[in-house]
Design a protein around this motif. Structure first.
Motif, PDB file in Angstrom:
ATOM      1  N   GLU A  26      -1.303  -3.747  11.213  1.00  0.00           N
ATOM      2  CA  GLU A  26      -0.905  -2.504  10.570  1.00  0.00           C
ATOM      3  C   GLU A  26       0.566  -2.600  10.205  1.00  0.00           C
ATOM      4  OE1 GLU A  26      -1.969   0.656  13.232  1.00  0.00           O
ATOM      5  OE2 GLU A  26      -3.974   0.747  12.401  1.00  0.00           O
ATOM      6  N   LEU A  48       2.796   9.551   1.814  1.00  0.00           N
ATOM      7  CA  LEU A  48       2.237   8.264   1.404  1.00  0.00           C
ATOM      8  C   LEU A  48       0.887   8.500   0.753  1.00  0.00           C
ATOM      9  CD1 LEU A  48       2.542   5.086   1.719  1.00  0.00           C
ATOM     10  CD2 LEU A  48       1.004   5.356   3.668  1.00  0.00           C
ATOM     11  N   ASP A  50      -2.488   6.712  -1.502  1.00  0.00           N
ATOM     12  CA  ASP A  50      -3.212   5.512  -1.905  1.00  0.00           C
ATOM     13  C   ASP A  50      -3.055   5.348  -3.414  1.00  0.00           C
ATOM     14  OD1 ASP A  50      -5.223   3.653  -2.708  1.00  0.00           O
ATOM     15  OD2 ASP A  50      -6.368   4.123  -0.905  1.00  0.00           O
ATOM     16  N   LEU A  57      -2.447   9.947   2.395  1.00  0.00           N
ATOM     17  CA  LEU A  57      -2.831   9.251   3.616  1.00  0.00           C
ATOM     18  C   LEU A  57      -2.006   9.665   4.825  1.00  0.00           C
ATOM     19  CD1 LEU A  57      -3.251   5.703   2.086  1.00  0.00           C
ATOM     20  CD2 LEU A  57      -5.036   7.378   2.575  1.00  0.00           C
ATOM     21  N   LYS A  58      -0.712   9.831   4.638  1.00  0.00           N
ATOM     22  CA  LYS A  58       0.184  10.178   5.739  1.00  0.00           C
ATOM     23  C   LYS A  58       1.321  11.024   5.202  1.00  0.00           C
ATOM     24  CE  LYS A  58      -0.679   6.445   8.873  1.00  0.00           C
ATOM     25  NZ  LYS A  58      -1.247   7.130  10.003  1.00  0.00           N
ATOM     26  N   ILE A  73      -0.105   1.995   9.013  1.00  0.00           N
ATOM     27  CA  ILE A  73      -0.536   1.834   7.625  1.00  0.00           C
ATOM     28  C   ILE A  73      -1.235   0.493   7.481  1.00  0.00           C
ATOM     29  CG2 ILE A  73       0.220   1.714   5.230  1.00  0.00           C
ATOM     30  CD1 ILE A  73       2.769   3.233   6.172  1.00  0.00           C
ATOM     31  N   TYR A  78       0.410   1.226  -2.173  1.00  0.00           N
ATOM     32  CA  TYR A  78       0.598   2.657  -2.030  1.00  0.00           C
ATOM     33  C   TYR A  78       1.776   3.107  -2.890  1.00  0.00           C
ATOM     34  CZ  TYR A  78      -1.974   1.558   2.246  1.00  0.00           C
ATOM     35  OH  TYR A  78      -2.891   1.102   3.130  1.00  0.00           O
TER      36      TYR A  78
END
Length: 87
Positions: A26, A48, A50, A57-58, A73, A78
């Motif tokens: 990760e 963040l 995609d 995503l975050k 991640i 990204y």
């Protein structure tokens, strides 16, 4: 005398283990936000997405020094968006 078949089997097992550990890696993304004058940008949103489907995503918020960390991640492509509402 060493068994050549066992030696090859050990190498294959090591290669599979090593490859699997690389795949499971990760990524950590960290940074610090600052404005044009070099002042830290505290409490800014860091998001963040995609790249393929623009799915969020975050998300994190920068600290008092403008620093942020996005953990866990998966390797990929990204884009990151920073936003701040202030003076």
């Amino acid at each position: 005398m060493k068994n050549p078949t066992m030696n090859i089997l050990i190498k294959i097992c090591f290669l599979l283990f090593f490859t699997q550990s690389l795949i499971a890696q990760e990524v950590l993304l960290k940074g610090a936000l600052s404005d044009d004058t070099g002042e830290a940008v505290a409490f800014a949103n860091v998001v963040l997405y995609d790249e393929v489907d623009s799915k969020m995503l975050k998300a994190e918020v920068s600290d008092l020094d403008g620093k942020f960390v996005l953990n866990g991640i998966s390797p990929g492509t990204y884009y990151v968006e920073f936003s701040f509402i202030g003076l």
